[in-house]
Motif scaffolding. Structure first.
Motif, PDB file in Angstrom:
ATOM      1  N   PRO A  80       0.820  -1.225   0.000  1.00 26.77           N
ATOM      2  CA  PRO A  80       0.000   0.000   0.000  1.00 26.77           C
ATOM      3  C   PRO A  80       0.853   1.275   0.000  1.00 26.77           C
ATOM      4  CG  PRO A  80      -0.857  -1.566   1.595  1.00 26.77           C
ATOM      5  CD  PRO A  80       0.459  -2.116   1.114  1.00 26.77           C
ATOM      6  N   GLN A  81       2.003   1.208   0.678  1.00 26.42           N
ATOM      7  CA  GLN A  81       2.851   2.398   0.686  1.00 26.42           C
ATOM      8  C   GLN A  81       3.626   2.541  -0.625  1.00 26.42           C
ATOM      9  OE1 GLN A  81       4.961   3.450   4.415  1.00 26.42           O
ATOM     10  NE2 GLN A  81       4.004   1.615   5.222  1.00 26.42           N
ATOM     11  N   LYS A 102      -3.268  11.849   0.185  1.00 23.77           N
ATOM     12  CA  LYS A 102      -3.998  12.450   1.296  1.00 23.77           C
ATOM     13  C   LYS A 102      -3.309  12.275   2.647  1.00 23.77           C
ATOM     14  CE  LYS A 102      -8.434  12.085   3.411  1.00 23.77           C
ATOM     15  NZ  LYS A 102      -9.283  10.906   3.607  1.00 23.77           N
ATOM     16  N   PRO A 103      -2.874  11.052   2.987  1.00 23.48           N
ATOM     17  CA  PRO A 103      -2.234  10.895   4.296  1.00 23.48           C
ATOM     18  C   PRO A 103      -0.922  11.663   4.429  1.00 23.48           C
ATOM     19  CG  PRO A 103      -2.849   8.765   3.378  1.00 23.48           C
ATOM     20  CD  PRO A 103      -3.002   9.764   2.288  1.00 23.48           C
ATOM     21  N   PHE A 104      -0.373  12.099   3.302  1.00 22.08           N
ATOM     22  CA  PHE A 104       0.945  12.736   3.349  1.00 22.08           C
ATOM     23  C   PHE A 104       0.856  14.241   3.158  1.00 22.08           C
ATOM     24  CE2 PHE A 104       1.346   8.372   2.144  1.00 22.08           C
ATOM     25  CZ  PHE A 104       2.365   7.917   2.952  1.00 22.08           C
ATOM     26  N   PRO A 140      -0.110  18.363   4.036  1.00 21.36           N
ATOM     27  CA  PRO A 140       0.573  19.271   4.947  1.00 21.36           C
ATOM     28  C   PRO A 140       0.384  18.879   6.404  1.00 21.36           C
ATOM     29  CG  PRO A 140      -1.228  20.351   3.755  1.00 21.36           C
ATOM     30  CD  PRO A 140      -1.001  19.039   3.114  1.00 21.36           C
ATOM     31  N   ALA A 141       1.467  18.907   7.146  1.00 20.34           N
ATOM     32  CA  ALA A 141       1.430  18.471   8.536  1.00 20.34           C
ATOM     33  C   ALA A 141       1.026  19.595   9.480  1.00 20.34           C
ATOM     34  CB  ALA A 141       2.783  17.902   8.946  1.00 20.34           C
ATOM     35  N   ALA A 181      -1.498  21.270  10.091  1.00 22.87           N
ATOM     36  CA  ALA A 181      -2.832  21.293  10.690  1.00 22.87           C
ATOM     37  C   ALA A 181      -2.835  20.965  12.180  1.00 22.87           C
ATOM     38  CB  ALA A 181      -3.742  20.326   9.937  1.00 22.87           C
ATOM     39  N   PRO A 192       2.414   5.317   7.741  1.00 19.38           N
ATOM     40  CA  PRO A 192       2.020   6.686   7.368  1.00 19.38           C
ATOM     41  C   PRO A 192       0.780   6.746   6.487  1.00 19.38           C
ATOM     42  CG  PRO A 192       3.907   5.992   6.073  1.00 19.38           C
ATOM     43  CD  PRO A 192       3.661   4.907   7.087  1.00 19.38           C
ATOM     44  N   HIS A 193       0.407   5.618   5.869  1.00 19.79           N
ATOM     45  CA  HIS A 193      -0.691   5.658   4.907  1.00 19.79           C
ATOM     46  C   HIS A 193      -2.048   5.418   5.529  1.00 19.79           C
ATOM     47  CE1 HIS A 193       0.435   1.516   5.467  1.00 19.79           C
ATOM     48  NE2 HIS A 193      -0.579   1.076   4.728  1.00 19.79           N
ATOM     49  N   ILE A 194      -2.097   5.137   6.819  1.00 17.03           N
ATOM     50  CA  ILE A 194      -3.397   4.915   7.452  1.00 17.03           C
ATOM     51  C   ILE A 194      -3.521   5.783   8.712  1.00 17.03           C
ATOM     52  CG2 ILE A 194      -3.839   2.592   6.544  1.00 17.03           C
ATOM     53  CD1 ILE A 194      -2.623   1.402   9.010  1.00 17.03           C
ATOM     54  N   TYR A 226      -3.753  11.542  10.567  1.00 18.45           N
ATOM     55  CA  TYR A 226      -2.707  10.712   9.988  1.00 18.45           C
ATOM     56  C   TYR A 226      -1.404  10.980  10.741  1.00 18.45           C
ATOM     57  CZ  TYR A 226      -5.670   9.411   6.072  1.00 18.45           C
ATOM     58  OH  TYR A 226      -6.670   8.886   5.309  1.00 18.45           O
ATOM     59  N   PRO A 227      -0.504   9.993  10.777  1.00 20.18           N
ATOM     60  CA  PRO A 227       0.745  10.165  11.531  1.00 20.18           C
ATOM     61  C   PRO A 227       1.475  11.477  11.202  1.00 20.18           C
ATOM     62  CG  PRO A 227       0.535   7.889  10.886  1.00 20.18           C
ATOM     63  CD  PRO A 227      -0.643   8.615  10.272  1.00 20.18           C
ATOM     64  N   ARG A 228       1.514  11.829   9.922  1.00 25.79           N
ATOM     65  CA  ARG A 228       2.212  13.054   9.529  1.00 25.79           C
ATOM     66  C   ARG A 228       1.687  14.317  10.211  1.00 25.79           C
ATOM     67  NH1 ARG A 228       5.510  12.228   4.850  1.00 25.79           N
ATOM     68  NH2 ARG A 228       6.300  10.270   5.593  1.00 25.79           N
ATOM     69  N   GLN A 229       0.433  14.246  10.634  1.00 26.12           N
ATOM     70  CA  GLN A 229      -0.180  15.438  11.214  1.00 26.12           C
ATOM     71  C   GLN A 229       0.119  15.570  12.703  1.00 26.12           C
ATOM     72  OE1 GLN A 229      -4.084  14.198   9.831  1.00 26.12           O
ATOM     73  NE2 GLN A 229      -4.126  15.874   8.378  1.00 26.12           N
ATOM     74  N   LEU A 230       0.861  14.605  13.255  1.00 30.98           N
ATOM     75  CA  LEU A 230       1.160  14.629  14.681  1.00 30.98           C
ATOM     76  C   LEU A 230       2.593  15.058  14.927  1.00 30.98           C
ATOM     77  CD1 LEU A 230      -0.428  11.214  15.790  1.00 30.98           C
ATOM     78  CD2 LEU A 230      -1.517  13.453  15.631  1.00 30.98           C
TER      79      LEU A 230
END
Lengths: 246, 293
Positions: free
Chosen positions: A141-142, A218-220, A222-223, A225, B141-143, B184-188
């Motif tokens: 998935p990644q 989407k999961p990647f 901008p951080a 937020a 990171p994708h979930i 998502y992990p990136r947002q933490l």
């Protein structure tokens, strides 16, 4: 000048052309799907297989990337019957396109898997995942995120490569254009219409690809937020400073 | 990774050790003032050797950890402490010796004194008994956060989805991040990610938790929030093996502090003795180095 707009518009909505365009679409999708399966298997064999599996995968990739797709199609459809393997036009077209695509996708998928951080595999193992579970749940998935842009490029190519199946009389867009051209000899109009249809298909695909990319990105995103307390304070201060300047 | 990178990491870890010590509660504040009782041995490492490309990283290491025990392993980078931890969880194979963890001989089956290497799924089953928290978090990171926590229980242990999510929410509450389940992990922040990583490990209900420099990649202001969660876990009787430079944590939560030096354990003492009357010169050198800051 002998250009006829009426023929052009007639061909643009001609049933044979529409049917050809539709065939091009499903032939591309089916070949791509099978090619993707072959590519994943070949990539995993090459990366994780024992020596025998690795050699098989490498031989496959070498063979199908090293010879023209046109020759592959002709051999599969016209040549194989000589040794008793008889395939229908559709079977031969799908097999040829999928085998060829799989060889290219294998290398793209391999690169995508290699781009996944080694720590991800550690995390999967520490949670008690088997190799297969790590592949399906964590790694592939990644890898998809890295693979999607080149994969879209490959599909764009596939939409046009299907035109080569016309040489084994697959009745897709190119072949149907050829047939129309032989009826009324409006060669320029017919092939320009065929070209327009390829452009339309590729343009639609581009829009779809952008959506798929956005989904995987989407999961990647901008951080900023949900930054830490300190960073939020800092950002507020910077904004305030900026506001007074303007 | 370059040696340079590791050194830099170590220095930040050491530099923050003193400050973290100030923020943590003083020595063994066991709940209800009860003296902690340790159980049976749960991890036994016997004469383990490990080399990487001719580099002898573990030179006959032996170690016993008992149920509910908190063992801190300190030492310079390259001393073998992370490798030891990874060998216990069978993320690395060993060249010689044996490791028994949660009743399993890690990586092997013994029949009539002969050792047979286990297959992939059998090793995975052994690894399920332990949880591991990494320096770089290694969240998926994708979930989303909640999927990070529930993915292994649902897919590996076949826990019903609703139940897994409920338990995950309780774990997020426990690590102080109840509102982050859909992030998502990136947002933490790093500290938040590490707390999610702890929740993810706990979701598999491990018997032992292994921590591999859990605060070394964190900004100083985020170290305390992770250590708080770890101290809390230790009070609840979790068996923990912690590779760290955080001597404040060692003082507050450890039952034993070990020092590794060039592939061997050179000091193994309760925290009071480790800090006040070390027996090894290496420990004295190590302590003087971290106290300089």
């Amino acid at each position: 000048m002998n250009w006829s707009w009426s023929y052009f518009f007639e061909y643009l909505t001609n049933g044979l052309m529409l049917q050809g365009a539709w065939t091009t679409v499903w032939l591309s999708v089916v070949s791509m799907a099978i090619g993707l399966g072959l590519g994943i298997v070949a990539a995993l064999m090459k990366m994780y297989g024992n020596r025998a599996l690795r050699y098989v995968a490498e031989f496959y990739i070498w063979l199908f990337r090293g010879t023209p797709i046109l020759i592959q199609l002709v051999i599969i459809y016209t040549g194989l019957p000589q040794i008793g393997i008889r395939l229908s036009v559709i079977e031969a077209a799908i097999l040829g396109l999928a085998l060829n695509e799989g060889a290219y996708l294998a290398e793209i998928i391999r690169a995508g898997i290699m781009a996944v951080d080694k720590g991800q595999d550690d995390a999967g193992r520490a949670l008690g995942m088997t190799w297969r579970e790590r592949m399906w749940i964590v790694i592939l998935p990644q890898a998809t995120r890295t693979i999607i842009p080149p994969l879209g490029n490959q599909f764009n190519g596939m939409l046009k490569t299907t035109s080569l199946a016309s040489v084994i009389s697959m009745e897709e867009l190119m072949r149907n254009a050829q047939m129309l051209a032989q009826i009324e000899f409006r060669v320029l109009e017919v092939y320009i219409v065929a070209a327009v249809w390829y452009l339309v298909l590729v343009t639609i695909w581009h829009q779809i690809q952008l959506r798929i990319e956005a989904h995987y990105e989407k999961p990647f995103g901008p951080a900023a937020a949900v930054a830490s307390e300190g960073e939020r304070e800092l950002a507020k201060a910077v904004r305030a400073a900026g506001a007074t300047n303007t | 990774m370059s040696t340079h990178g590791e050194m830099a990491m170590t220095e930040t870890g050491q530099a923050t050790a003193a400050s973290a010590a100030d923020t943590l509660p003083e020595p063994p504040a066991r709940p209800n003032g009860k003296v902690k009782t340790l159980g049976e041995p749960i991890v036994t490492v016997e004469q383990v050797h490990k080399s990487f490309h001719g580099n002898h990283v573990l030179k006959g290491v032996s170690l016993t950890v008992r149920q509910s025990e908190v063992v801190v392993i300190a030492g310079r980078s390259g001393s073998g402490k992370s490798t030891l931890l990874r060998c216990i969880d069978r993320l690395e194979t060993i060249d010689d010796g044996r490791i028994v963890a949660c009743g399993n001989l890690m990586g092997f089956r013994e029949t009539n004194g002969r050792r047979v290497a286990l297959r992939d799924h059998e090793i995975a089953r052994q690894q399920r008994e332990m949880g591991m928290v990494f320096q770089n978090f290694n969240l998926f990171p994708h979930i989303s956060v909640i999927d990070n926590i529930t993915v292994a229980p649902i897919r590996i242990k076949k826990v019903p989805r609703a139940q897994a999510r409920e338990e995950a929410r309780a774990l997020l509450e426990r690590v102080g991040l109840p509102e982050k389940e859909n992030a998502y992990p990136r947002q933490l922040s790093g500290g938040q990610q590490q707390r999610v990583a702890i929740a993810r490990a706990l979701a598999m209900k491990p018997q032992v938790l292994l921590f591999d420099e859990p605060t070394s990649a964190l900004d100083p202001e985020m170290i305390a929030e992770v250590l708080d969660v770890m101290v809390d876990l230790s009070h609840q009787g979790m068996t923990m093996i912690v590779v760290t430079h955080e001597m404040g944590f060692a003082r507050a939560a450890a039952d034993r502090v070990l020092l590794m030096h060039e592939g061997s354990i050179v000091e193994d003492a309760p925290p009071e003795d480790f800090f006040t009357k070390p027996t090894s010169d290496h420990t004295r050198a190590f302590l003087s180095k971290i106290l300089q800051h």
